[in-house]
Design a protein around this motif. Structure first.
Motif, PDB file in Angstrom:
ATOM      1  N   THR A   1       0.761  -1.037   0.073  1.00  0.00           N
ATOM      2  CA  THR A   1       0.018   0.125   0.060  1.00  0.00           C
ATOM      3  C   THR A   1       0.720   1.342   0.046  1.00  0.00           C
ATOM      4  O   THR A   1       0.295   2.230  -0.367  1.00  0.00           O
ATOM      5  CB  THR A   1      -0.939   0.016   1.233  1.00  0.00           C
TER       6      THR A   1
ATOM      7  N   ILE B   1     -10.630   8.045  -3.673  1.00  0.00           N
ATOM      8  CA  ILE B   1     -10.106   7.617  -4.816  1.00  0.00           C
ATOM      9  C   ILE B   1      -8.703   8.172  -5.065  1.00  0.00           C
ATOM     10  O   ILE B   1      -8.627   9.546  -5.265  1.00  0.00           O
ATOM     11  CB  ILE B   1     -10.937   7.694  -5.920  1.00  0.00           C
TER      12      ILE B   1
ATOM     13  N   GLY C   1      -7.415  -1.410  -6.698  1.00  0.00           N
ATOM     14  CA  GLY C   1      -8.310  -1.047  -5.687  1.00  0.00           C
ATOM     15  C   GLY C   1      -8.855   0.374  -6.029  1.00  0.00           C
ATOM     16  O   GLY C   1     -10.218   0.532  -5.796  1.00  0.00           O
ATOM     17  N   ASN C   2      -8.353   1.353  -6.692  1.00  0.00           N
ATOM     18  CA  ASN C   2      -9.184   2.483  -6.986  1.00  0.00           C
ATOM     19  C   ASN C   2      -9.905   2.459  -8.292  1.00  0.00           C
ATOM     20  O   ASN C   2     -11.006   3.024  -8.319  1.00  0.00           O
ATOM     21  CB  ASN C   2      -7.900   3.792  -7.342  1.00  0.00           C
TER      22      ASN C   2
ATOM     23  N   GLN D   1     -11.639  -0.189  -8.507  1.00  0.00           N
ATOM     24  CA  GLN D   1     -12.995  -0.761  -7.717  1.00  0.00           C
ATOM     25  C   GLN D   1     -13.647   0.320  -7.021  1.00  0.00           C
ATOM     26  O   GLN D   1     -15.053   0.295  -7.046  1.00  0.00           O
ATOM     27  CB  GLN D   1     -12.378  -1.897  -6.826  1.00  0.00           C
ATOM     28  N   LYS D   2     -12.904   1.500  -6.482  1.00  0.00           N
ATOM     29  CA  LYS D   2     -13.886   2.428  -5.892  1.00  0.00           C
ATOM     30  C   LYS D   2     -14.496   3.199  -6.954  1.00  0.00           C
ATOM     31  O   LYS D   2     -15.758   3.654  -6.828  1.00  0.00           O
ATOM     32  CB  LYS D   2     -12.641   3.172  -5.154  1.00  0.00           C
TER      33      LYS D   2
ATOM     34  N   THR E   1     -14.403  -6.900  -2.770  1.00  0.00           N
ATOM     35  CA  THR E   1     -13.165  -6.646  -2.316  1.00  0.00           C
ATOM     36  C   THR E   1     -12.166  -7.658  -3.191  1.00  0.00           C
ATOM     37  O   THR E   1     -11.363  -7.678  -2.853  1.00  0.00           O
ATOM     38  CB  THR E   1     -12.938  -6.935  -1.108  1.00  0.00           C
TER      39      THR E   1
ATOM     40  N   VAL F   1      -8.284  -6.704  -4.533  1.00  0.00           N
ATOM     41  CA  VAL F   1      -7.891  -5.410  -4.003  1.00  0.00           C
ATOM     42  C   VAL F   1      -6.933  -5.545  -2.818  1.00  0.00           C
ATOM     43  O   VAL F   1      -7.069  -6.534  -2.146  1.00  0.00           O
ATOM     44  CB  VAL F   1      -8.817  -4.446  -3.701  1.00  0.00           C
TER      45      VAL F   1
ATOM     46  N   ARG G   1      -5.835  -2.319   2.412  1.00  0.00           N
ATOM     47  CA  ARG G   1      -6.485  -1.062   2.699  1.00  0.00           C
ATOM     48  C   ARG G   1      -7.570  -0.874   1.759  1.00  0.00           C
ATOM     49  O   ARG G   1      -8.463  -0.110   2.223  1.00  0.00           O
ATOM     50  CB  ARG G   1      -5.132  -0.105   2.329  1.00  0.00           C
ATOM     51  N   SER G   2      -7.550  -0.940   0.358  1.00  0.00           N
ATOM     52  CA  SER G   2      -8.757  -0.829  -0.409  1.00  0.00           C
ATOM     53  C   SER G   2     -10.023  -1.769   0.225  1.00  0.00           C
ATOM     54  O   SER G   2     -11.398  -1.326   0.148  1.00  0.00           O
ATOM     55  CB  SER G   2      -8.547  -1.249  -1.658  1.00  0.00           C
ATOM     56  N   ARG G   3      -9.655  -2.814   0.728  1.00  0.00           N
ATOM     57  CA  ARG G   3     -10.784  -3.707   1.059  1.00  0.00           C
ATOM     58  C   ARG G   3     -11.430  -3.178   2.360  1.00  0.00           C
ATOM     59  O   ARG G   3     -12.670  -2.904   2.393  1.00  0.00           O
ATOM     60  CB  ARG G   3     -10.175  -5.177   1.873  1.00  0.00           C
TER      61      ARG G   3
ATOM     62  N   LEU H   1     -13.640  -0.174   0.893  1.00  0.00           N
ATOM     63  CA  LEU H   1     -14.690  -0.577   0.184  1.00  0.00           C
ATOM     64  C   LEU H   1     -15.909  -1.124   1.037  1.00  0.00           C
ATOM     65  O   LEU H   1     -17.197  -0.619   1.075  1.00  0.00           O
ATOM     66  CB  LEU H   1     -14.731  -1.402  -1.065  1.00  0.00           C
TER      67      LEU H   1
END
Length: 297
Positions: free
Chosen positions: A51, A202, A217-218, A220-221, A241, A244, A247-249, A252
């Motif tokens: 991350t 994002i 991850g972004n 997915q956001k 999730t 990703v 942190r993104s998990r 979300l």
């Protein structure tokens, strides 16, 4: 005689990395960050390498689910004896302000059932009601008009249009509201996109950046922001999730919890127990049938 075998294992599931691998390489933003024996990279160090920031706790305690609305809350989704190629005779209800998890492995029918609520899969029998009105099944526009937003299972083929910008992807479901006579005012489009970028945190250079330039991850956001753009009363999240980082998990799943707190009905389809911890109820599917139901805790 034992034959030596070398394999490359690609995953965001850190426990499995430590369990089956000897050496690990971390990639971030298309660059190699580190390569080391797994014994020299504990979970916290792996998260920081993935991350680019402090890891925080790897497994935060599951947030306590608030009391369900029960009989006092309006039923937002009613599924009655729904059947299709992948699921059979499924009945369930989902109340406003409630998060229901739908757990099931590949082939269980859980993903297709979630997709049916969003118009992405056409059932062969049964009935769906959204906010007390029958839903015309197999139609994404009908589901959107009924108040359903969806984060589909595969952001690459169903959630995003890779040739378009961040702003164009986020605002696509509401493009008709962004200017007179079907014309889109770029200032209105970008203003809506900036609000979503801020709310979902994002990481992007701005609304005009191509969505393909973002991390998974972004991206997915962005797909989540697109699902929320219509201000839906029902939010269907299918494997939210998948693919990703840690942190993104968290980010979300926080969005899903905020949606529930705002009074939306949330259906969260996942085969990951960590994704389902904060749900008010979890339904389990196997072989196309709902086979078990569990309350929070």
């Amino acid at each position: 005689m034992t034959q030596a075998l070398t394999f490359l294992y690609i995953s965001h599931r850190l426990g499995e990395i430590h369990e089956v691998c000897r050496t690990v390489t971390v990639l971030r933003d298309a660059r190699r960050i580190v390569t080391a024996p797994v014994g020299e990279l504990p979970t916290r160090a792996l998260i920081e390498a993935m991350t680019g920031g402090p890891a925080g706790p790897h497994r935060a305690p599951a947030p306590a689910a608030p009391p369900r609305p029960g009989a006092a809350g309006p039923v937002a989704v009613r599924v009655d004896r729904l059947s299709g190629s992948y699921f059979h005779d499924v009945s369930l209800t989902l109340a406003a302000g409630e998060a229901v998890g739908l757990a099931g492995l590949a082939g269980s029918g859980s993903h297709q059932l979630g997709a049916a609520l969003a118009g992405l899969h056409r059932p062969t029998g049964g009935r769906i009601e959204i906010l007390g009105r029958p839903l015309r099944t197999g139609s994404v526009p009908a589901a959107l008009a009924a108040g359903v937003g969806c984060l589909p299972r595969d952001r690459h083929t169903e959630g995003l249009v890779p040739q378009l910008s961040v702003a164009e992807n986020i605002t696509m479901p509401v493009s008709g509201r962004l200017g007179p006579g079907g014309l889109i005012r770029p200032s209105a489009r970008d203003a809506l996109a900036r609000r979503a970028i801020d709310e979902l945190e994002i990481t992007t250079e701005g609304p005009a950046q191509p969505v393909t330039a973002l991390s998974g991850g972004n991206q997915q956001k962005v797909a989540m922001a697109r699902a929320l753009a219509t201000d839906p009363r029902v939010l269907v999240l299918i494997d939210p999730t998948a693919g990703v980082d840690v942190r993104s998990r968290r980010a979300l799943l926080d969005v899903a919890l905020r949606a529930r707190a705002e009074g939306r009905a949330v259906l969260l389809v996942s085969d990951q127990p960590e994704d389902l911890r904060a749900c008010d109820r979890v339904l389990v599917m196997a072989g196309g049938f709902v086979t078990a139901a569990y309350e929070a805790g």
